[in-house]
Design a protein around this motif. Structure first.
Motif, PDB file in Angstrom:
ATOM      1  N   SER A  34      33.411  37.720  45.970  1.00  0.00           N
ATOM      2  CA  SER A  34      33.873  38.917  46.607  1.00  0.00           C
ATOM      3  C   SER A  34      35.083  38.309  47.623  1.00  0.00           C
ATOM      4  CB  SER A  34      33.120  39.765  47.186  1.00  0.00           C
ATOM      5  OG  SER A  34      33.883  40.748  48.154  1.00  0.00           O
ATOM      6  N   LEU A  35      36.507  38.797  47.517  1.00  0.00           N
ATOM      7  CA  LEU A  35      37.466  38.582  48.442  1.00  0.00           C
ATOM      8  C   LEU A  35      37.163  38.798  49.832  1.00  0.00           C
ATOM      9  CD1 LEU A  35      40.292  37.349  48.999  1.00  0.00           C
ATOM     10  CD2 LEU A  35      41.385  39.706  48.217  1.00  0.00           C
ATOM     11  N   ASP A  36      36.685  40.208  49.871  1.00  0.00           N
ATOM     12  CA  ASP A  36      36.237  40.749  51.179  1.00  0.00           C
ATOM     13  C   ASP A  36      35.074  39.797  51.880  1.00  0.00           C
ATOM     14  OD1 ASP A  36      37.874  42.587  51.030  1.00  0.00           O
ATOM     15  OD2 ASP A  36      36.605  44.068  50.270  1.00  0.00           O
ATOM     16  N   VAL A  39      36.766  36.477  53.083  1.00  0.00           N
ATOM     17  CA  VAL A  39      37.502  36.758  54.245  1.00  0.00           C
ATOM     18  C   VAL A  39      36.416  36.855  55.426  1.00  0.00           C
ATOM     19  CG1 VAL A  39      38.917  38.205  55.531  1.00  0.00           C
ATOM     20  CG2 VAL A  39      39.657  37.672  53.359  1.00  0.00           C
ATOM     21  N   SER A  40      35.715  37.701  55.269  1.00  0.00           N
ATOM     22  CA  SER A  40      34.475  37.745  56.340  1.00  0.00           C
ATOM     23  C   SER A  40      33.793  36.554  56.976  1.00  0.00           C
ATOM     24  CB  SER A  40      33.526  38.702  55.945  1.00  0.00           C
ATOM     25  OG  SER A  40      32.477  38.960  56.653  1.00  0.00           O
ATOM     26  N   LYS A  51      43.144  38.314  57.232  1.00  0.00           N
ATOM     27  CA  LYS A  51      42.894  39.701  56.573  1.00  0.00           C
ATOM     28  C   LYS A  51      43.046  39.575  55.184  1.00  0.00           C
ATOM     29  CE  LYS A  51      43.201  42.058  60.580  1.00  0.00           C
ATOM     30  NZ  LYS A  51      42.427  41.735  61.460  1.00  0.00           N
ATOM     31  N   THR A  52      42.422  40.289  54.457  1.00  0.00           N
ATOM     32  CA  THR A  52      42.431  40.347  52.946  1.00  0.00           C
ATOM     33  C   THR A  52      43.772  40.386  52.455  1.00  0.00           C
ATOM     34  OG1 THR A  52      40.476  41.316  52.780  1.00  0.00           O
ATOM     35  CG2 THR A  52      41.384  41.445  50.897  1.00  0.00           C
ATOM     36  N   GLU A  53      44.625  41.457  52.802  1.00  0.00           N
ATOM     37  CA  GLU A  53      46.131  41.500  52.639  1.00  0.00           C
ATOM     38  C   GLU A  53      46.640  40.180  52.788  1.00  0.00           C
ATOM     39  OE1 GLU A  53      44.697  43.401  55.157  1.00  0.00           O
ATOM     40  OE2 GLU A  53      43.897  44.843  53.627  1.00  0.00           O
ATOM     41  N   ILE A  69      43.132  35.587  42.245  1.00  0.00           N
ATOM     42  CA  ILE A  69      42.441  36.763  42.551  1.00  0.00           C
ATOM     43  C   ILE A  69      42.576  37.632  41.318  1.00  0.00           C
ATOM     44  CG2 ILE A  69      42.547  38.866  43.925  1.00  0.00           C
ATOM     45  CD1 ILE A  69      44.066  37.290  46.129  1.00  0.00           C
ATOM     46  N   HIS A  72      38.743  42.412  42.801  1.00  0.00           N
ATOM     47  CA  HIS A  72      38.452  42.228  44.056  1.00  0.00           C
ATOM     48  C   HIS A  72      37.680  40.719  44.376  1.00  0.00           C
ATOM     49  CE1 HIS A  72      34.719  43.558  42.125  1.00  0.00           C
ATOM     50  NE2 HIS A  72      33.775  43.100  43.245  1.00  0.00           N
TER      51      HIS A  72
END
Length: 181
Positions: A34-36, A39-40, A51-53, A69, A72
């Protein structure tokens, strides 16, 4: 690419290619996470404020697509040194592929064939210039090897097509290699 962006790009590649466990990431069989979550975990472990963006924007402006990517999910495209083998989709290669290497490795390659060494797959290029550029990382005048890819494929060597003219393969026996002048 700015210095800070380059650092972040290398950190992402490192986490996805070599040390997902260090970042408490569990890749699926195709190497996605997961991309989120990525990042976390990077923010937690490296104490950065990513940040994901920003990751999406970094990938879009990068000239070297080392990761991708899909929806998600994110994964490194190639270069993995993980014990868990990343599953790829086999593909029929073009007639020839190329591999640039340093002079000091040529005798070993001509004795043993092209081996992935500390990676999961052998890295090849569809373009001669790309193979030469890769070889220049270790030798200012690299040796160019031509891989008789279609012949190798017809005899059971498995190839995988990646993005931007990059191909991966299982080990390439010597009989499918030629040193280019």
């Amino acid at each position: 690419m700015l210095v800070e962006e380059e650092k972040i790009s290398k950190l992402i590649s490192y986490a996805l290619r070599h040390e997902p466990a260090r970042f408490q990431l569990e890749l699926d069989e195709s190497g996605f996470v997961s991309l989120d979550e990525l990042v976390s975990k990077l923010n937690q472990v490296e104490q950065v404020d990513l940040k994901t963006e920003a990751v999406v924007a970094l990938l879009e402006k990068s000239d070297k697509k080392r990761w991708e990517i899909q929806g998600h999910l994110i994964r490194a495209i190639y270069g993995h040194s993980l014990s868990q083998k990343i599953i790829k989709q086999a593909a029929k290669p073009p007639e020839f592929l190329y591999h640039g290497t340093a002079h000091k490795f040529v005798d070993r390659i001509l004795a043993q064939g092209l081996l992935p060494k500390d990676r999961q797959y052998v890295h090849l290029s569809q373009e001669i210039i790309t193979a030469i550029d890769v070889g220049k990382r270790r030798d200012h005048e690299p040796v160019l090897l031509e891989v008789l890819a279609q012949f190798a494929y017809e005899n059971g060597v498995v190839f995988y097509q990646e993005k931007d003219g990059i191909w991966l393969s299982e080990p390439i026996p010597v009989r499918y290699l030629r040193v280019m002048p």
